[in-house]
Design an enzyme around this catalytic site. Structure first.
Site, PDB file in Angstrom:
ATOM      1  N   ILE A 103      26.814  -2.789 -21.364  1.00 58.82           N
ATOM      2  CA  ILE A 103      26.856  -3.730 -20.238  1.00 58.82           C
ATOM      3  C   ILE A 103      25.823  -4.841 -20.397  1.00 58.82           C
ATOM      4  CG2 ILE A 103      26.735  -3.877 -17.697  1.00 58.82           C
ATOM      5  CD1 ILE A 103      29.234  -2.471 -18.914  1.00 58.82           C
ATOM      6  N   GLU A 134       0.831  -1.215   0.000  1.00 61.28           N
ATOM      7  CA  GLU A 134       0.000   0.000   0.000  1.00 61.28           C
ATOM      8  C   GLU A 134       0.867   1.267   0.000  1.00 61.28           C
ATOM      9  OE1 GLU A 134      -0.259  -2.547   2.060  1.00 61.28           O
ATOM     10  OE2 GLU A 134      -2.337  -3.086   2.457  1.00 61.28           O
ATOM     11  N   ARG A 176      10.666   1.196  -3.633  1.00 63.04           N
ATOM     12  CA  ARG A 176      11.121   0.050  -4.418  1.00 63.04           C
ATOM     13  C   ARG A 176      11.180  -1.220  -3.579  1.00 63.04           C
ATOM     14  NH1 ARG A 176      13.596  -0.077  -9.229  1.00 63.04           N
ATOM     15  NH2 ARG A 176      13.785   1.947 -10.201  1.00 63.04           N
ATOM     16  N   HIS A 208      31.333  -7.809 -14.868  1.00 63.49           N
ATOM     17  CA  HIS A 208      30.894  -6.427 -14.646  1.00 63.49           C
ATOM     18  C   HIS A 208      30.547  -6.248 -13.174  1.00 63.49           C
ATOM     19  CE1 HIS A 208      28.651  -2.717 -14.830  1.00 63.49           C
ATOM     20  NE2 HIS A 208      27.602  -3.336 -14.330  1.00 63.49           N
ATOM     21  N   HIS A 212      22.150   6.306 -14.584  1.00 64.88           N
ATOM     22  CA  HIS A 212      21.055   6.672 -13.688  1.00 64.88           C
ATOM     23  C   HIS A 212      20.517   8.060 -13.964  1.00 64.88           C
ATOM     24  CE1 HIS A 212      22.528   3.236 -11.250  1.00 64.88           C
ATOM     25  NE2 HIS A 212      21.237   3.013 -11.283  1.00 64.88           N
ATOM     26  N   GLU A 255      31.624   0.833 -13.122  1.00 65.19           N
ATOM     27  CA  GLU A 255      31.023   2.167 -13.092  1.00 65.19           C
ATOM     28  C   GLU A 255      32.157   3.130 -12.764  1.00 65.19           C
ATOM     29  OE1 GLU A 255      30.466   5.298 -10.239  1.00 65.19           O
ATOM     30  OE2 GLU A 255      31.096   3.290  -9.721  1.00 65.19           O
ATOM     31  N   GLU A 288      18.855  -8.204 -23.669  1.00 65.73           N
ATOM     32  CA  GLU A 288      18.196  -8.724 -22.449  1.00 65.73           C
ATOM     33  C   GLU A 288      16.691  -8.437 -22.371  1.00 65.73           C
ATOM     34  OE1 GLU A 288      20.440  -7.886 -18.815  1.00 65.73           O
ATOM     35  OE2 GLU A 288      22.349  -8.087 -19.873  1.00 65.73           O
ATOM     36  N   CYS A 341      29.309  -2.996 -10.777  1.00 69.88           N
ATOM     37  CA  CYS A 341      29.070  -1.560 -10.723  1.00 69.88           C
ATOM     38  C   CYS A 341      28.979  -1.105  -9.278  1.00 69.88           C
ATOM     39  CB  CYS A 341      27.793  -1.231 -11.465  1.00 69.88           C
ATOM     40  SG  CYS A 341      26.471  -2.386 -11.159  1.00 69.88           S
TER      41      CYS A 341
END
Ligand code: GLN
Ligand code: ZN
Length: 753
Positions: free
Chosen positions: A425, A22, A509, A635, A688, A659, A478, A637
């Site tokens: 990447i 929620e 998130r 890789h 980003h 990165e 991907e 980052c």
């Protein structure tokens, strides 16, 4: 010192995203202007109330309250204590709050980083003196609301001053900073005492970090000062043991100390040094970081051992329950024997109570624990043991962990590329249309063949764009992957998935980590089809793209009865077969991503070596099968490499992409200073940010790299995958990136002829 209050059970915090996410939905609606402030608070308080009621119904005696947050608890404490960087000071209320959390045009957000070794991210306080005025009114109001529901069971959770400082960016003098903090915490505790709370939890997880001893005198003076308020303090630690700090921590002038008995060697420390009999020992024994039920015989043995050493025990989860999902009863699709041994937050409350009752000798509990033993038996009988996997693990040879030739010799056999080769990447934009394809497939609105055809069309488009942009090494994009861990886990035996098992990663998130419940095995190739499609469309090399064993493990809920090393090796064996299959399908380059390798480092440096040894071995086991002429990329980052560079070197990847644009060359410098000898993919495009980086800006970043590393060692790539970006941003950004490489290529050539 004020005596400990009684109460046999406690909690240290609860999930806050809401049982049905929620809070996530309310936050997103609020940010889009579809929800007003009052509705947002209403949703928040409804979640909070429900959390309290559930804990009350479970019979918990001391319920931690005040840990709820609209975005992040550390941010909340920054604001309460008056830690507001200048760039936010002209703002007020929620505008200020969310600007600090998420940034605003022209005002960068606070930095976000992982909370200890969890997958939760907190906002890093930036402390500059003088502080803004403190304001605890929201916290005190919450405590009062909680008291109305929970009475004296309500125990405020306060983030400790030393942990706050330890996790902050600050400049100046620690003594004067702490003096200021002392005043503010004293006024907070005084206000709480006036509300008649029976005790307060002060969370100081920084006590488990390896450098706690450096702060010993500060802890002592801080808790001397806070004790004078006369409100009983439960000093709470978690995520590891107290290590060498144990003897002085247990003597701090507090009423009780909470320790984590699910990680580290706290039990041994209590046995060796004893525990003060006048203090309450908070026994964090129900694992707040994993989804398994207790194994009754193990935990009861620990509790009995502790009971023989010290009289005042309290049973509790090892930490806040925010690291596990809400309620396993929402899951309808898990295999029965697995379902019965899973425990999410609500179930863990029940376990806390069961254990306390068992300690008291309550008769009915015996039967419940017996049922639990049987459930574990049933699980062990069910949980897939794979004899082939076991046999492979038994028969591993040292040569399985090594490429057939050393790097210098392999390099001569690997594809020849222009200097400063350009690549990406792996992921390209996951548009709503691509995500919609998966929804349609799931609902049966399109067939598997239709789904694959649509994915292939995306791959074809992606290859075409990359050729137009002029990249040297291509990827398929991907598009078929929901998430870099889930995509592989879904194709491997031994992983289970929840429908509602969300845990907060940061702010709004959430992630839904898969659960490892049996031996892990590959049943069929996982990425070969898409690779073939992509490679068939271009003469340029396409990189095969895999998620590494350590990342797969660290972003899942692992089993606790099998070592993490063994689970990583099982995943590595599955990936090893995939590497061989990709090679057989014509892949000349294969990338094995390990973005979570660094974050899995144990909190105590003395345990790094052990972890890094098996983590790097797992990677080598996956990659070791590759022929010398196959170039292995990895890789990582947003990692710091300074202190682990020798291990990074031991991965023995041919190319490591990192990165670098955000850290302004810091990451690259760590690699250079560490003497890294293989090739480095230098991240020059901040994925980003929606901004399209200028060629000149990327040229400058690359030049800084070229000043320290020979051109033969440098690749040019974005910082990370591009899946969250839009095509309109990605295409011009990559064009600029290629232009930057070409510009420098000319210079590099000029210099060498
Ligand atoms: N190959 C992955 C991607 O490009 C890597 C993501 C990551 O490092 N987190 O999305
Ligand atoms: Zn990345």
């Amino acid at each position: 010192m004020t005596q400990a209050t009684s109460g046999l059970t406690a909690t240290l915090g609860y999930p806050r995203i809401g049982k049905h996410r929620e809070l996530k939905k309310a936050l997103e609606a609020f940010w889009q202007g579809q929800f007003d402030e009052a509705s947002l608070y209403q949703t928040a308080q409804a979640i909070e109330l429900q959390n309290w009621q559930v804990q009350l119904a479970a019979g918990i005696d001391r319920i931690g309250v005040g840990d709820f947050s609209l975005y992040d608890g550390v941010l909340d404490w920054s604001l309460r204590l008056g830690i507001v960087p200048e760039r936010f000071q002209h703002l007020t209320g929620l505008a200020r709050y969310f600007a600090m959390a998420r940034g605003q045009t022209g005002i960068p957000a606070l930095e976000m980083t992982k909370w200890f070794d969890t997958n939760y991210h907190y906002l890093v306080p930036e402390i500059t003196m003088p502080l803004q005025p403190a304001d605890f009114s929201d916290f005190l109001a919450t405590v009062q609301r909680a008291q109305a529901v929970l009475g004296e069971r309500a125990v405020p959770i306060v983030l400790g001053p030393l942990t706050l400082v330890r996790l902050s960016r600050w400049t100046g003098d620690l003594v004067s900073l702490l003096t200021e903090f002392h005043n503010r915490y004293v006024s907070l505790l005084t206000a709480l005492k006036r509300l008649n709370v029976v005790e307060v939890q002060i969370h100081e997880p920084a006590l488990v970090l390896g450098d706690a001893h450096q702060y010993q005198s500060f802890y002592q003076s801080t808790y001397q000062t806070l004790a004078q308020v006369g409100l009983p303090i439960q000093l709470v630690t978690y995520f590891d043991d107290l290590g060498s700090a144990y003897p002085w921590v247990v003597e701090l002038p507090v009423a009780g100390i909470s320790l984590d008995f699910t990680r580290g060697r706290n039990l041994e420390l209590v046995q060796t040094y004893g525990f003060p009999s006048n203090k309450q020992l908070g026994v964090g024994i129900v694992d707040a970081r994993n989804v398994w039920k207790i194994r009754p015989d193990e935990v009861l043995a620990t509790l009995k051992t502790l009971q023989a050493i010290t009289p005042h025990l309290r049973v509790q989860p090892s930490a806040s329950l925010q690291f596990v999902p809400y309620d396993v009863r929402l899951e309808t699709k898990l295999p029965e024997p697995l379902y019965h041994v899973l425990s999410f937050a609500e179930q863990k409350l029940r376990e806390v109570r069961q254990l306390a009752q068992a300690l008291q000798g309550v008769a009915e509990v015996a039967a419940e624990l017996e049922t639990l033993r049987q459930q574990w038996q049933a699980f062990y009988a069910f949980s897939p043991v794979n004899p082939a996997v076991q046999a492979r693990l038994q028969n591993l040879q040292p040569s399985d962990f090594s490429r057939p030739l050393p790097y210098e010799q392999r390099k001569l056999q690997q594809p020849v590329l222009p200097p400063l080769p350009t690549t990406t990447i792996g992921s390209f934009p996951q548009t709503p249309e691509v995500r919609q394809l998966r929804v349609k497939l799931k609902r049966g609105e399109i067939t598997k063949a239709e789904y694959e055809a649509a994915i292939d069309a995306e791959i074809a488009k992606c290859i075409r764009y990359q050729e137009e942009i002029g990249l040297d090494v291509l990827v398929h994009g991907e598009f078929e992957r929901t998430d870099m861990v889930e995509f592989f886990a879904q194709q491997l035996a031994g992983f289970a998935f929840t429908e509602h098992g969300w845990v907060q990663s940061y702010g709004s998130r959430c992630v839904r980590p898969p659960i490892i419940y049996g031996d892990i095995a590959r049943t069929q190739p996982m990425t070969v089809r898409e690779f073939r499609v992509a490679q068939s469309l271009t003469s340029k090399p396409v990189k095969g793209m895999l998620t590494g064993p350590v990342t797969m493990l660290n972003w899942s809920f692992p089993r606790t009865d099998i070592s993490r090393k063994e689970q990583a090796f099982q995943i590595a064996l599955a990936l090893r077969d995939e590497v061989a299959d990709l090679e057989a399908a014509g892949a000349r380059m294969i990338q094995i991503d390990e973005p979570a390798l660094r974050e899995g480092l144990p909190l105590k440096p003395e345990r790094w070596e052990e972890y890094l040894t098996w983590a790097v071995d797992a990677f080598r086991l996956a990659a070791g099968v590759a022929r010398p002429e196959t170039q292995i990329h990895t890789h990582m980052c947003y990692s710091e490499f300074g202190d682990i560079i020798a291990h990074i070197q031991r991965l023995d990847a041919d190319v490591l992409s990192i990165e670098n644009s955000r850290s302004n060359n810091q990451t690259l410098m760590q690699i250079v200073e560490g003497g890294y000898t293989h090739q480095v993919g230098n991240g020059v495009y901040d994925v980003h940010s929606p901004a399209v980086p200028a060629t000149e800006q990327m040229v400058q970043l690359l030049q800084a790299g070229l000043a320290h590393l020979p051109a033969e060692q440098i690749w040019v790539n974005p910082d990370c995958g591009l899946k969250t970006r839009r095509w309109e941003e990605v295409i011009p950004a990559l064009k600029n990136m290629v232009a930057a490489a070409q510009q420098l290529r000319a210079q590099v050539h000029g210099a060498s002829h």
